[in-house]
Write an enzyme that holds these catalytic residues in place. Structure first.
Site, PDB file in Angstrom:
ATOM      1  N   THR A  31      43.660  13.010 -58.175  1.00 28.92           N
ATOM      2  CA  THR A  31      43.288  13.944 -59.236  1.00 28.92           C
ATOM      3  C   THR A  31      43.342  15.379 -58.730  1.00 28.92           C
ATOM      4  O   THR A  31      43.003  15.655 -57.580  1.00 28.92           O
ATOM      5  CB  THR A  31      41.861  13.624 -59.737  1.00 28.92           C
ATOM      6  N   LEU A  78      36.367  14.566 -56.340  1.00 32.02           N
ATOM      7  CA  LEU A  78      37.452  14.115 -57.206  1.00 32.02           C
ATOM      8  C   LEU A  78      38.237  13.042 -56.457  1.00 32.02           C
ATOM      9  O   LEU A  78      38.286  13.053 -55.219  1.00 32.02           O
ATOM     10  CB  LEU A  78      38.405  15.271 -57.550  1.00 32.02           C
ATOM     11  N   ASP A  79      38.867  12.148 -57.199  1.00 35.13           N
ATOM     12  CA  ASP A  79      39.724  11.156 -56.561  1.00 35.13           C
ATOM     13  C   ASP A  79      40.904  11.846 -55.877  1.00 35.13           C
ATOM     14  O   ASP A  79      41.335  12.933 -56.284  1.00 35.13           O
ATOM     15  CB  ASP A  79      40.267  10.168 -57.608  1.00 35.13           C
ATOM     16  N   ARG A  80      41.444  11.196 -54.882  1.00 33.47           N
ATOM     17  CA  ARG A  80      42.591  11.744 -54.154  1.00 33.47           C
ATOM     18  C   ARG A  80      43.758  12.076 -55.084  1.00 33.47           C
ATOM     19  O   ARG A  80      44.465  13.055 -54.899  1.00 33.47           O
ATOM     20  CB  ARG A  80      43.047  10.736 -53.095  1.00 33.47           C
TER      21      ARG A  80
END
Length: 218
Positions: A59, A55-57
């Protein structure tokens, strides 16, 4: 810093990732990988930590981690073969054109700017991306809660596709949101993940607790 374990078996565990940390180990601070390692190390020395997906940082939400290399290979295959189902929640400041539908674009990764470029039609270096969406609630000021199901797994896909349609994720100034939400945090949440457990011979559905912004919009 500790991490919330949603469910754990002999083969894998599922954590609820907070905003502001990366999934993979890095020299800049705690990560899902390092925190899970610390959790498992309390039980045995040199535990195996296999990151299945990312996951993106900015998110929050569900991250699946394998506890054995053989399990990681099997779970990775499910993601490659699209035999998993991912459900996200997002808040957007403007509702999409219709209450539900499928966004169909082509996405190109721009490494220099660390962002995705979206095209309406096929383009060189761009890969097809599909995203199902459904509006769950809309407030009087047009803040809309969306349920999202990415059918492909492209770089920044959800963020880029929604921004291209004029409804960027709330707080995502990198993709055109009017203002930030919190430091290293946007209103995008990996809510549910469904996958097949080889040992149990059954599909598993895991769910991350809702963040405050999603609870407020329900």
């Amino acid at each position: 810093m500790q991490i919330h374990i949603i469910e754990e078996t002999k083969d894998w565990l599922v954590v609820s990732k907070p905003a502001g940390i990366q999934v993979e180990r890095n020299p800049f601070g705690p990560s899902v990988e390092s925190l899970v390692y610390a959790h498992l190390e309390a039980e045995r020395r040199n535990p195996y930590v296999g990151i299945v997906h990312r996951l993106d940082r900015v998110t929050t939400g569900v991250v699946l981690v394998a506890k054995h290399r053989s399990v990681l290979r099997k779970l990775n295959r499910q993601f490659v073969e699209k035999d998993v189902r991912k459900t996200y929640l997002a808040a957007v400041s403007q509702p999409p054109p219709s209450e539900q539908g499928t966004l169909h674009h082509w996405l190109e990764k721009d490494r220099a700017s660390k962002r995705a470029i979206v095209h309406k039609e096929p383009a060189e270096k761009a890969r097809e991306c599909l995203l199902n969406y459904k509006a769950l609630t809309t407030t009087s000021d047009n803040r809309t809660l969306l349920e999202l199901e990415p059918l492909t797994g492209r770089y920044h896909q959800i963020r880029a596709q929604l921004a291209f349609e004029g409804c960027p994720v709330a707080g995502d100034v990198h993709y055109g949101a009017a203002q930030p939400y919190q430091d290293h945090h946007i209103m995008l949440h990996a809510w549910k993940l469904e996958f097949f457990d080889e040992r149990k011979k059954d599909r598993q559905l895991v769910e991350a607790p809702l963040p405050e912004w999603a609870e407020a919009l329900k």
